[in-house]
Design a protein around this motif. Structure first.
Motif, PDB file in Angstrom:
ATOM      1  N   ILE A   1       0.850  -1.154   0.286  1.00 57.23           N
ATOM      2  CA  ILE A   1       0.202  -0.766  -0.018  1.00 57.23           C
ATOM      3  C   ILE A   1       0.619   0.995   0.315  1.00 57.23           C
ATOM      4  O   ILE A   1       0.456   2.463  -0.569  1.00 57.23           O
ATOM      5  CB  ILE A   1      -0.913   0.142   1.316  1.00 57.23           C
ATOM      6  CG1 ILE A   1      -2.323  -0.905   0.696  1.00 57.23           C
ATOM      7  CG2 ILE A   1      -1.344   1.376   1.272  1.00 57.23           C
ATOM      8  CD1 ILE A   1      -2.653  -1.425   2.368  1.00 57.23           C
ATOM      9  N   GLN A   2       1.893   0.989   0.954  1.00 54.23           N
ATOM     10  CA  GLN A   2       3.228   2.771   0.804  1.00 54.23           C
ATOM     11  C   GLN A   2       3.438   2.798  -0.376  1.00 54.23           C
ATOM     12  O   GLN A   2       3.170   4.048  -0.657  1.00 54.23           O
ATOM     13  CB  GLN A   2       3.695   2.065   1.481  1.00 54.23           C
ATOM     14  CG  GLN A   2       4.764   3.267   1.613  1.00 54.23           C
ATOM     15  CD  GLN A   2       4.594   4.734   1.982  1.00 54.23           C
ATOM     16  OE1 GLN A   2       3.390   4.391   3.209  1.00 54.23           O
ATOM     17  NE2 GLN A   2       4.573   5.790   1.820  1.00 54.23           N
ATOM     18  N   ILE A   3       4.488   1.631  -0.639  1.00 56.41           N
ATOM     19  CA  ILE A   3       5.011   1.632  -2.614  1.00 56.41           C
ATOM     20  C   ILE A   3       4.324   2.193  -3.638  1.00 56.41           C
ATOM     21  O   ILE A   3       4.842   2.882  -4.307  1.00 56.41           O
ATOM     22  CB  ILE A   3       6.084   0.588  -2.286  1.00 56.41           C
ATOM     23  CG1 ILE A   3       6.625   1.125  -1.189  1.00 56.41           C
ATOM     24  CG2 ILE A   3       7.175   0.758  -3.608  1.00 56.41           C
ATOM     25  CD1 ILE A   3       7.616  -0.385  -0.679  1.00 56.41           C
ATOM     26  N   ILE A   4       3.145   1.042  -3.574  1.00 61.49           N
ATOM     27  CA  ILE A   4       2.025   1.127  -4.611  1.00 61.49           C
ATOM     28  C   ILE A   4       1.537   2.067  -4.763  1.00 61.49           C
ATOM     29  O   ILE A   4       0.768   2.920  -5.483  1.00 61.49           O
ATOM     30  CB  ILE A   4       1.499  -0.259  -5.264  1.00 61.49           C
ATOM     31  CG1 ILE A   4       3.118  -0.900  -5.624  1.00 61.49           C
ATOM     32  CG2 ILE A   4       0.903   0.035  -5.946  1.00 61.49           C
ATOM     33  CD1 ILE A   4       3.920  -0.917  -6.450  1.00 61.49           C
ATOM     34  N   GLY A   5       0.630   2.328  -3.920  1.00 62.49           N
ATOM     35  CA  GLY A   5      -0.643   3.619  -3.327  1.00 62.49           C
ATOM     36  C   GLY A   5      -0.389   4.427  -3.122  1.00 62.49           C
ATOM     37  O   GLY A   5      -0.804   5.567  -3.066  1.00 62.49           O
ATOM     38  N   GLY A   6       1.031   4.782  -2.210  1.00 61.34           N
ATOM     39  CA  GLY A   6       0.960   6.285  -1.578  1.00 61.34           C
ATOM     40  C   GLY A   6       0.855   6.864  -0.607  1.00 61.34           C
ATOM     41  O   GLY A   6       0.888   7.401  -0.468  1.00 61.34           O
ATOM     42  N   ILE A   7       0.012   6.022   0.332  1.00 62.33           N
ATOM     43  CA  ILE A   7      -0.619   6.187   1.632  1.00 62.33           C
ATOM     44  C   ILE A   7       0.194   6.274   2.443  1.00 62.33           C
ATOM     45  O   ILE A   7      -0.061   5.242   3.185  1.00 62.33           O
ATOM     46  CB  ILE A   7      -2.278   4.937   1.278  1.00 62.33           C
ATOM     47  CG1 ILE A   7      -2.940   5.169   0.077  1.00 62.33           C
ATOM     48  CG2 ILE A   7      -2.718   5.846   2.208  1.00 62.33           C
ATOM     49  CD1 ILE A   7      -3.229   6.221   0.092  1.00 62.33           C
ATOM     50  N   GLY A   8       0.663   6.702   2.744  1.00 59.03           N
ATOM     51  CA  GLY A   8       1.469   7.010   4.066  1.00 59.03           C
ATOM     52  C   GLY A   8       1.049   6.513   4.983  1.00 59.03           C
ATOM     53  O   GLY A   8       1.256   6.570   6.265  1.00 59.03           O
ATOM     54  N   GLU A   9      -0.943   6.232   5.397  1.00 56.49           N
ATOM     55  CA  GLU A   9      -0.965   6.917   7.384  1.00 56.49           C
ATOM     56  C   GLU A   9      -1.196   5.126   7.075  1.00 56.49           C
ATOM     57  O   GLU A   9      -0.657   4.958   9.121  1.00 56.49           O
ATOM     58  CB  GLU A   9      -2.277   6.952   6.848  1.00 56.49           C
ATOM     59  CG  GLU A   9      -2.453   8.869   6.660  1.00 56.49           C
ATOM     60  CD  GLU A   9      -2.754   9.310   5.559  1.00 56.49           C
ATOM     61  OE1 GLU A   9      -2.199   8.605   4.468  1.00 56.49           O
ATOM     62  OE2 GLU A   9      -2.744  10.642   5.798  1.00 56.49           O
ATOM     63  N   VAL A  10      -0.498   4.130   6.676  1.00 55.80           N
ATOM     64  CA  VAL A  10      -0.034   2.811   7.009  1.00 55.80           C
ATOM     65  C   VAL A  10       0.828   2.622   7.124  1.00 55.80           C
ATOM     66  O   VAL A  10       0.548   1.701   8.275  1.00 55.80           O
ATOM     67  CB  VAL A  10      -1.091   1.910   5.565  1.00 55.80           C
ATOM     68  CG1 VAL A  10      -2.067   2.054   5.267  1.00 55.80           C
ATOM     69  CG2 VAL A  10       0.754   2.056   5.048  1.00 55.80           C
ATOM     70  N   SER A  11       1.531   3.128   7.593  1.00 60.17           N
ATOM     71  CA  SER A  11       3.095   3.177   7.609  1.00 60.17           C
ATOM     72  C   SER A  11       2.913   4.010   9.700  1.00 60.17           C
ATOM     73  O   SER A  11       4.103   3.712   9.889  1.00 60.17           O
ATOM     74  CB  SER A  11       3.905   4.262   7.291  1.00 60.17           C
ATOM     75  OG  SER A  11       4.582   3.547   5.996  1.00 60.17           O
ATOM     76  N   PHE A  12       2.408   5.185   9.542  1.00 59.34           N
ATOM     77  CA  PHE A  12       2.327   5.823  11.057  1.00 59.34           C
ATOM     78  C   PHE A  12       2.295   4.573  11.827  1.00 59.34           C
ATOM     79  O   PHE A  12       2.913   4.626  13.141  1.00 59.34           O
ATOM     80  CB  PHE A  12       1.200   6.551  11.136  1.00 59.34           C
ATOM     81  CG  PHE A  12       1.341   7.671  10.298  1.00 59.34           C
ATOM     82  CD1 PHE A  12       3.217   7.807   9.700  1.00 59.34           C
ATOM     83  CD2 PHE A  12       1.088   8.538   9.571  1.00 59.34           C
ATOM     84  CE1 PHE A  12       2.469   8.943   8.437  1.00 59.34           C
ATOM     85  CE2 PHE A  12       1.015   9.518   8.006  1.00 59.34           C
ATOM     86  CZ  PHE A  12       1.756   9.541   7.863  1.00 59.34           C
ATOM     87  N   PRO A  13       1.189   3.478  12.418  1.00 59.34           N
ATOM     88  CA  PRO A  13       0.940   3.076  13.165  1.00 59.34           C
ATOM     89  C   PRO A  13       2.372   2.346  13.571  1.00 59.34           C
ATOM     90  O   PRO A  13       2.351   1.821  14.544  1.00 59.34           O
ATOM     91  CB  PRO A  13       0.287   1.732  13.030  1.00 59.34           C
ATOM     92  CG  PRO A  13      -0.201   2.696  12.155  1.00 59.34           C
ATOM     93  CD  PRO A  13       0.393   3.414  11.134  1.00 59.34           C
ATOM     94  N   TYR A  14       3.266   1.705  12.665  1.00 60.03           N
ATOM     95  CA  TYR A  14       4.294   1.119  12.710  1.00 60.03           C
ATOM     96  C   TYR A  14       5.410   2.048  13.700  1.00 60.03           C
ATOM     97  O   TYR A  14       6.313   0.820  14.693  1.00 60.03           O
ATOM     98  CB  TYR A  14       4.771   0.734  11.449  1.00 60.03           C
ATOM     99  CG  TYR A  14       3.973  -0.642  10.806  1.00 60.03           C
ATOM    100  CD1 TYR A  14       3.649  -1.703  11.407  1.00 60.03           C
ATOM    101  CD2 TYR A  14       3.123  -0.124  10.086  1.00 60.03           C
ATOM    102  CE1 TYR A  14       3.383  -2.541  10.935  1.00 60.03           C
ATOM    103  CE2 TYR A  14       2.712  -1.209   9.349  1.00 60.03           C
ATOM    104  CZ  TYR A  14       2.886  -2.277  10.366  1.00 60.03           C
ATOM    105  OH  TYR A  14       1.768  -3.273   9.403  1.00 60.03           O
ATOM    106  N   ALA A  15       5.381   2.797  13.193  1.00 58.33           N
ATOM    107  CA  ALA A  15       5.891   3.724  14.345  1.00 58.33           C
ATOM    108  C   ALA A  15       5.719   4.571  15.685  1.00 58.33           C
ATOM    109  O   ALA A  15       6.185   4.485  16.886  1.00 58.33           O
ATOM    110  CB  ALA A  15       6.515   5.175  13.608  1.00 58.33           C
TER     111      ALA A  15
END
Length: 159
Positions: free
Chosen positions: A32-46
């Protein structure tokens, strides 16, 4: 800065070195992050491991330095911040520079986040609970922001 390679590096590090639910869900988030560019999926990991935010910060610094010395950048806003949109918005002759900046950000972020994840001694079940809590917190904040915007718009309409 529309380069989301730094966030891709964070999610990829969780995919390789994470624990529990975070490791299991990271491959989907990476796509989702790389292809879709939706950064919000990464925030929970941080939010699971706040120290890991240093990875995306350093990745962004490295990419910005690269773009500065190589004259990279986009011709318009890259939204969403996917690698595809970055390629489309690259000026003529700067595609390699921009894609290299994305990769640089991802590698720097990956290495730093991987360092912290490898040193982590948290049991697997606690990581899964942290991911759920972080996701719930983001959803709560999103709803609060939507309600605030709605109240603001209603107040403007009444005037």
């Amino acid at each position: 800065e529309a380069n989301s390679g730094n966030w891709a590096g964070l999610v990829l590090a969780f995919m390789c070195f994470g624990k529990g639910m975070a490791k299991k869900s990271a491959p989907g988030a990476a796509i989702i992050q790389i292809i879709g560019g939706i950064g919000e999926v990464s925030f929970p990991y941080a939010l699971i491991k706040p120290i890991t935010i240093l990875g995306p910060i350093c990745g962004s610094i490295a990419a910005l330095f690269w773009f500065q010395i190589m004259g990279g950048g986009a011709v318009a806003a890259v939204s969403p911040g996917s690698i595809i949109a970055l390629a489309i918005m690259s000026p003529k002759g700067k595609l390699f520079v921009n894609l290299a900046g994305y990769v640089i950000a991802a590698i720097v972020s990956f290495v730093i986040v991987a360092f912290f994840l490898k040193r982590d001694k948290t049991p697997d079940d606690e990581v899964g609970v942290s991911l759920l809590k972080a996701t719930a917190l983001l959803e709560k904040r999103r709803k609060l922001l939507q309600q605030t915007m709605l109240n603001f718009q209603n107040a403007r309409l009444k005037k």
